[in-house]
Design an enzyme around this catalytic site. Structure first.
Site, PDB file in Angstrom:
ATOM      1  N   ALA A  13      -6.294   5.754   3.353  1.00 15.06           N
ATOM      2  CA  ALA A  13      -6.822   4.459   3.805  1.00 15.06           C
ATOM      3  C   ALA A  13      -5.854   3.318   3.514  1.00 15.06           C
ATOM      4  CB  ALA A  13      -8.167   4.180   3.147  1.00 15.06           C
ATOM      5  N   ARG A 100      10.168   0.723 -15.098  1.00 15.49           N
ATOM      6  CA  ARG A 100      10.345   1.874 -14.197  1.00 15.49           C
ATOM      7  C   ARG A 100       9.896   3.174 -14.865  1.00 15.49           C
ATOM      8  NH1 ARG A 100      12.566   2.955  -9.319  1.00 15.49           N
ATOM      9  NH2 ARG A 100      13.520   4.997  -9.050  1.00 15.49           N
ATOM     10  N   ASN A 107       2.890   7.838 -12.098  1.00 24.02           N
ATOM     11  CA  ASN A 107       2.934   8.660 -10.890  1.00 24.02           C
ATOM     12  C   ASN A 107       3.082  10.132 -11.225  1.00 24.02           C
ATOM     13  OD1 ASN A 107       2.655   7.087  -8.368  1.00 24.02           O
ATOM     14  ND2 ASN A 107       4.232   5.855  -9.344  1.00 24.02           N
ATOM     15  N   GLN A 114      -1.686  16.766  -8.062  1.00 21.45           N
ATOM     16  CA  GLN A 114      -1.629  17.162  -6.653  1.00 21.45           C
ATOM     17  C   GLN A 114      -0.837  18.453  -6.474  1.00 21.45           C
ATOM     18  OE1 GLN A 114      -0.623  13.741  -4.233  1.00 21.45           O
ATOM     19  NE2 GLN A 114      -2.539  12.742  -4.773  1.00 21.45           N
ATOM     20  N   HIS A 189      15.880   8.201  -2.701  1.00 19.86           N
ATOM     21  CA  HIS A 189      15.308   7.142  -1.862  1.00 19.86           C
ATOM     22  C   HIS A 189      15.142   5.905  -2.744  1.00 19.86           C
ATOM     23  CE1 HIS A 189      12.989   4.781   0.846  1.00 19.86           C
ATOM     24  NE2 HIS A 189      11.924   4.812   0.072  1.00 19.86           N
TER      25      HIS A 189
END
Length: 328
Positions: A13, A100, A107, A114, A189
């Site tokens: 979402a 950081r 995370n 996950q 990245h």
């Protein structure tokens, strides 16, 4: 019509999710003949779950012929059940005053969970793309948390850097983006990434020779690509969501359907190529065929390139060290 495939999307979402889901459901990612079942994950917070319901209502209202089914959930094991593709978009953004290292750890927890859920319930051939930042290290954590799945199934998104670099080079050289081949982005990245057009051609002509401007490369091109995300936040007041979603579509489409020999950039676990330690999630030039990617081999790495590749590798090694106690 083919059998439907299951596509899991986390952070469904959110801004990127909103730009992404309608394009997946319309067939832009896996082809106009491939029905999909969307399995959408959002955090177990009332506001997010309500927003997800709204997005699902809109998906229904598009009456996409290829949308064969949809579920919304706050449980990773439900979202990842039998998933053939998983786009891990949701991650915790850096808050005010957050270091950081703290961001990596916060995370880390999300992507350990996950990874474990994917390990338990996803298809054994699941193709995983991590979009949520820090993408390379989050992908590394998920991969390490899923020991029963092949490491090669886990990838990180460098396609946004790749696409950003393509346009900058095309504009500088006065050529069409579609005519450029053999451009790549090495590494993380992040602003340390190394976008490399030394081998790139447009209609068979060397772009390095055509541009022939080492100062532009070092002082304009690389900083512009590296800091593009920040420039967009400054201009728009919001992060680059539509272009990130577009890059995710490109990455997955090319991985699933093949690149016909063309180079693209993917963050993949290193096999030791180009002196990058094995297992580091690193941006490489790859070609893809039959759902498998191969790192392009035999490219010469000159002194400037080695310096830039080492610079981005060092950052990744620091990130790995910061979360070393979290993954075995």
């Amino acid at each position: 019509m083919k059998q439907p495939v299951r596509v899991a999307v986390t952070g469904a979402a959110g801004q990127i999710g909103y730009s992404l889901l309608f394009r997946i459901a319309s067939g832009e990612m896996l082809g106009k003949d491939q029905p999909v079942i969307l399995q959408l994950l959002e955090v177990p917070v009332e506001k997010a779950q309500q927003a997800l319901k709204g997005v699902m209502m809109e998906l229904d209202d598009c009456a996409f012929p290829l949308l064969a089914g949809m579920i919304g959930t706050d449980d990773p094991k439900v979202a990842f059940k039998d998933a053939d593709y998983a786009l891990l978009v949701g991650s915790r953004p850096r808050g005010p005053g957050m270091e950081r290292a703290d961001l990596l750890k916060v995370n880390g927890e999300i992507f350990i969970g996950q990874g474990q859920a994917l390990n338990e319930v996803a298809s054994r051939d699941v193709k995983v793309l991590v979009v949520g930042n820090p993408a390379n290290t989050n992908a590394y954590i998920a991969m390490k948390s899923a020991p029963d799945l092949p490491a090669k199934n886990f990838t990180a998104m460098l396609r946004l850097d790749h696409n950003r670099a393509l346009t900058q080079v095309a504009q500088k050289a006065g050529v069409a983006v579609a005519d450029i081949e053999k451009l790549t982005v090495w590494g993380n990245h992040s602003p340390t990434m190394y976008a490399d057009y030394r081998f790139a051609t447009a209609n068979g002509e060397s772009l390095k020779d055509k541009i022939n401007d080492p100062a532009w490369n070092k002082d304009v091109f690389l900083p512009t690509v590296g800091k593009r995300g920040a420039a967009i936040i400054e201009a728009r007041g919001l992060s680059s969501a539509a272009s990130a979603a577009n890059a995710a579509i490109d990455h997955m489409r090319d991985w699933a359907l093949g690149t016909n020999g063309k180079w693209v950039t993917m963050g993949v676990p290193s096999d030791g190529s180009y002196g990058i330690p094995e297992g580091v999630m690193f941006g490489f030039p790859v070609t893809t065929e039959n759902g498998e990617y191969k790192i392009v081999q035999g490219l010469e790495i000159d002194e400037f390139s080695r310096e830039r590749i080492n610079f981005t590798l060092n950052e990744l090694e620091e990130e790995r060290a910061a979360i070393a106690d979290m993954v075995k």
